[in-house]
Design a protein around this motif. Sequence first.
Motif, PDB file in Angstrom:
ATOM      1  N   SER A  22       4.382  43.445  -6.417  1.00  0.00           N
ATOM      2  CA  SER A  22       5.326  43.116  -5.281  1.00  0.00           C
ATOM      3  C   SER A  22       6.439  44.053  -5.346  1.00  0.00           C
ATOM      4  O   SER A  22       6.918  44.791  -4.549  1.00  0.00           O
ATOM      5  CB  SER A  22       5.807  41.613  -5.042  1.00  0.00           C
ATOM      6  OG  SER A  22       6.469  41.576  -3.904  1.00  0.00           O
ATOM      7  N   ASP A  23       7.119  43.891  -6.608  1.00  0.00           N
ATOM      8  CA  ASP A  23       8.434  44.638  -6.944  1.00  0.00           C
ATOM      9  C   ASP A  23       8.013  46.197  -6.849  1.00  0.00           C
ATOM     10  O   ASP A  23       8.757  47.047  -6.125  1.00  0.00           O
ATOM     11  CB  ASP A  23       8.948  44.291  -8.257  1.00  0.00           C
ATOM     12  CG  ASP A  23       9.632  43.160  -8.246  1.00  0.00           C
ATOM     13  OD1 ASP A  23       9.837  42.276  -7.386  1.00  0.00           O
ATOM     14  OD2 ASP A  23       9.923  42.757  -9.510  1.00  0.00           O
ATOM     15  N   PHE A  24       6.860  46.491  -7.438  1.00  0.00           N
ATOM     16  CA  PHE A  24       6.403  48.188  -7.467  1.00  0.00           C
ATOM     17  C   PHE A  24       6.453  48.618  -5.750  1.00  0.00           C
ATOM     18  O   PHE A  24       6.810  49.675  -5.734  1.00  0.00           O
ATOM     19  CB  PHE A  24       5.174  48.102  -8.163  1.00  0.00           C
ATOM     20  CG  PHE A  24       4.485  49.735  -8.075  1.00  0.00           C
ATOM     21  CD1 PHE A  24       4.830  50.417  -8.891  1.00  0.00           C
ATOM     22  CD2 PHE A  24       3.594  49.927  -7.247  1.00  0.00           C
ATOM     23  CE1 PHE A  24       4.505  51.847  -9.067  1.00  0.00           C
ATOM     24  CE2 PHE A  24       3.183  51.383  -7.173  1.00  0.00           C
ATOM     25  CZ  PHE A  24       3.564  52.160  -8.104  1.00  0.00           C
ATOM     26  N   GLU A  25       5.540  47.743  -5.055  1.00  0.00           N
ATOM     27  CA  GLU A  25       5.372  47.965  -3.596  1.00  0.00           C
ATOM     28  C   GLU A  25       6.798  48.154  -2.813  1.00  0.00           C
ATOM     29  O   GLU A  25       7.122  49.044  -2.206  1.00  0.00           O
ATOM     30  CB  GLU A  25       4.497  47.065  -2.995  1.00  0.00           C
ATOM     31  CG  GLU A  25       3.027  47.051  -3.297  1.00  0.00           C
ATOM     32  CD  GLU A  25       2.346  45.709  -2.934  1.00  0.00           C
ATOM     33  OE1 GLU A  25       2.762  44.611  -2.118  1.00  0.00           O
ATOM     34  OE2 GLU A  25       0.917  45.676  -3.267  1.00  0.00           O
ATOM     35  N   MET A  26       7.748  47.145  -3.174  1.00  0.00           N
ATOM     36  CA  MET A  26       9.140  47.396  -2.579  1.00  0.00           C
ATOM     37  C   MET A  26       9.525  48.586  -3.095  1.00  0.00           C
ATOM     38  O   MET A  26      10.257  49.338  -2.214  1.00  0.00           O
ATOM     39  CB  MET A  26       9.873  45.902  -2.932  1.00  0.00           C
ATOM     40  CG  MET A  26       9.187  44.792  -2.048  1.00  0.00           C
ATOM     41  SD  MET A  26      10.418  43.407  -2.237  1.00  0.00           S
ATOM     42  CE  MET A  26      10.933  43.472  -3.983  1.00  0.00           C
ATOM     43  N   GLN A  27       9.751  48.866  -4.468  1.00  0.00           N
ATOM     44  CA  GLN A  27      10.423  50.199  -4.622  1.00  0.00           C
ATOM     45  C   GLN A  27      10.003  51.344  -4.227  1.00  0.00           C
ATOM     46  O   GLN A  27      10.683  52.430  -4.004  1.00  0.00           O
ATOM     47  CB  GLN A  27      10.461  50.152  -6.398  1.00  0.00           C
ATOM     48  CG  GLN A  27      11.114  48.917  -7.079  1.00  0.00           C
ATOM     49  CD  GLN A  27      12.647  49.122  -6.766  1.00  0.00           C
ATOM     50  OE1 GLN A  27      13.364  50.036  -6.603  1.00  0.00           O
ATOM     51  NE2 GLN A  27      13.574  48.033  -6.765  1.00  0.00           N
ATOM     52  N   GLN A  33      11.611  55.840   1.774  1.00  0.00           N
ATOM     53  CA  GLN A  33      12.730  55.785   2.661  1.00  0.00           C
ATOM     54  C   GLN A  33      13.762  56.738   2.228  1.00  0.00           C
ATOM     55  O   GLN A  33      14.375  57.503   2.985  1.00  0.00           O
ATOM     56  CB  GLN A  33      13.165  54.188   2.823  1.00  0.00           C
ATOM     57  CG  GLN A  33      14.377  54.106   3.851  1.00  0.00           C
ATOM     58  CD  GLN A  33      14.686  52.819   4.173  1.00  0.00           C
ATOM     59  OE1 GLN A  33      14.693  52.070   2.999  1.00  0.00           O
ATOM     60  NE2 GLN A  33      15.398  52.521   4.957  1.00  0.00           N
ATOM     61  N   LEU A  34      14.374  56.676   0.911  1.00  0.00           N
ATOM     62  CA  LEU A  34      15.506  57.529   0.364  1.00  0.00           C
ATOM     63  C   LEU A  34      15.067  58.880   0.390  1.00  0.00           C
ATOM     64  O   LEU A  34      15.906  59.758   0.656  1.00  0.00           O
ATOM     65  CB  LEU A  34      15.526  56.874  -1.246  1.00  0.00           C
ATOM     66  CG  LEU A  34      16.451  55.532  -1.262  1.00  0.00           C
ATOM     67  CD1 LEU A  34      16.284  55.230  -2.684  1.00  0.00           C
ATOM     68  CD2 LEU A  34      17.827  55.729  -0.427  1.00  0.00           C
ATOM     69  N   THR A  35      13.706  59.395   0.017  1.00  0.00           N
ATOM     70  CA  THR A  35      13.477  60.675   0.036  1.00  0.00           C
ATOM     71  C   THR A  35      13.214  61.271   1.339  1.00  0.00           C
ATOM     72  O   THR A  35      13.537  62.549   1.724  1.00  0.00           O
ATOM     73  CB  THR A  35      12.272  60.876  -1.024  1.00  0.00           C
ATOM     74  OG1 THR A  35      11.106  60.292  -0.390  1.00  0.00           O
ATOM     75  CG2 THR A  35      12.593  60.629  -2.271  1.00  0.00           C
ATOM     76  N   ALA A  36      12.849  60.412   2.276  1.00  0.00           N
ATOM     77  CA  ALA A  36      12.654  61.039   3.629  1.00  0.00           C
ATOM     78  C   ALA A  36      14.137  61.183   4.440  1.00  0.00           C
ATOM     79  O   ALA A  36      14.132  61.618   5.429  1.00  0.00           O
ATOM     80  CB  ALA A  36      11.873  60.039   4.566  1.00  0.00           C
ATOM     81  N   ASP A  37      15.183  60.167   3.989  1.00  0.00           N
ATOM     82  CA  ASP A  37      16.479  60.146   4.893  1.00  0.00           C
ATOM     83  C   ASP A  37      17.236  61.422   4.449  1.00  0.00           C
ATOM     84  O   ASP A  37      17.448  62.188   3.577  1.00  0.00           O
ATOM     85  CB  ASP A  37      17.161  59.316   4.219  1.00  0.00           C
ATOM     86  CG  ASP A  37      18.483  58.809   4.692  1.00  0.00           C
ATOM     87  OD1 ASP A  37      18.867  59.648   5.901  1.00  0.00           O
ATOM     88  OD2 ASP A  37      19.402  58.234   4.456  1.00  0.00           O
ATOM     89  N   ILE A  51      17.893  57.380  -5.797  1.00  0.00           N
ATOM     90  CA  ILE A  51      16.421  57.772  -6.059  1.00  0.00           C
ATOM     91  C   ILE A  51      16.205  57.870  -7.596  1.00  0.00           C
ATOM     92  O   ILE A  51      14.991  57.346  -7.731  1.00  0.00           O
ATOM     93  CB  ILE A  51      16.274  59.153  -5.334  1.00  0.00           C
ATOM     94  CG1 ILE A  51      16.343  59.422  -4.021  1.00  0.00           C
ATOM     95  CG2 ILE A  51      15.059  59.973  -5.882  1.00  0.00           C
ATOM     96  CD1 ILE A  51      16.338  60.658  -3.179  1.00  0.00           C
ATOM     97  N   ALA A  52      17.046  58.294  -8.141  1.00  0.00           N
ATOM     98  CA  ALA A  52      16.718  58.232  -9.754  1.00  0.00           C
ATOM     99  C   ALA A  52      16.721  56.820 -10.301  1.00  0.00           C
ATOM    100  O   ALA A  52      15.890  56.623 -11.002  1.00  0.00           O
ATOM    101  CB  ALA A  52      18.015  59.086 -10.414  1.00  0.00           C
ATOM    102  N   THR A  53      17.515  55.888  -9.821  1.00  0.00           N
ATOM    103  CA  THR A  53      17.508  54.444 -10.113  1.00  0.00           C
ATOM    104  C   THR A  53      16.171  54.042  -9.719  1.00  0.00           C
ATOM    105  O   THR A  53      15.601  53.197 -10.564  1.00  0.00           O
ATOM    106  CB  THR A  53      18.597  53.555  -9.753  1.00  0.00           C
ATOM    107  OG1 THR A  53      19.938  54.280 -10.050  1.00  0.00           O
ATOM    108  CG2 THR A  53      18.615  52.195 -10.026  1.00  0.00           C
ATOM    109  N   THR A  54      15.835  54.098  -8.568  1.00  0.00           N
ATOM    110  CA  THR A  54      14.533  53.662  -8.164  1.00  0.00           C
ATOM    111  C   THR A  54      13.304  54.111  -8.899  1.00  0.00           C
ATOM    112  O   THR A  54      12.302  53.512  -9.282  1.00  0.00           O
ATOM    113  CB  THR A  54      14.444  53.957  -6.485  1.00  0.00           C
ATOM    114  OG1 THR A  54      15.514  53.338  -5.750  1.00  0.00           O
ATOM    115  CG2 THR A  54      13.261  53.354  -6.049  1.00  0.00           C
TER     116      THR A  54
END
Length: 106
Positions: A22-27, A33-37, A51-54
């Motif tokens: 579940s955590d993998f799917e959320m991350q 979202q971050l890379t598309a923003d 992005i690096a932290t994610t």
Amino acid sequence: MTTHTQRSEQDWLDKLRSTLTSDFEMQTARLTQLTADTGDPGEAHTRGALIATTRQSLEHITGALRRIAEGRYGICERCAAPIPRERLEVLPHARFCVPCQQKQPR
């Protein structure tokens, strides 16, 4: 190890696998979202850090899931001793027992 203990351990691993998945799917969704923003260029540095932290979180989760699948989860990668369950509950992606982690270069 008794059958009850083995069952309890397997139940804990199954629950952990589900939580990590579940955590993998959320991350993954967060990374998408971050890379598309393409928001404010002034926030590019902050977005880059997020992005690096994610990505690092995804690597940790993937590694833990791989170790579970391979039957190596909870075994120190340095000394092969069992990693205490209390440590794994706090840090599910732990690869080393505390003494070996302290010896790791930072």
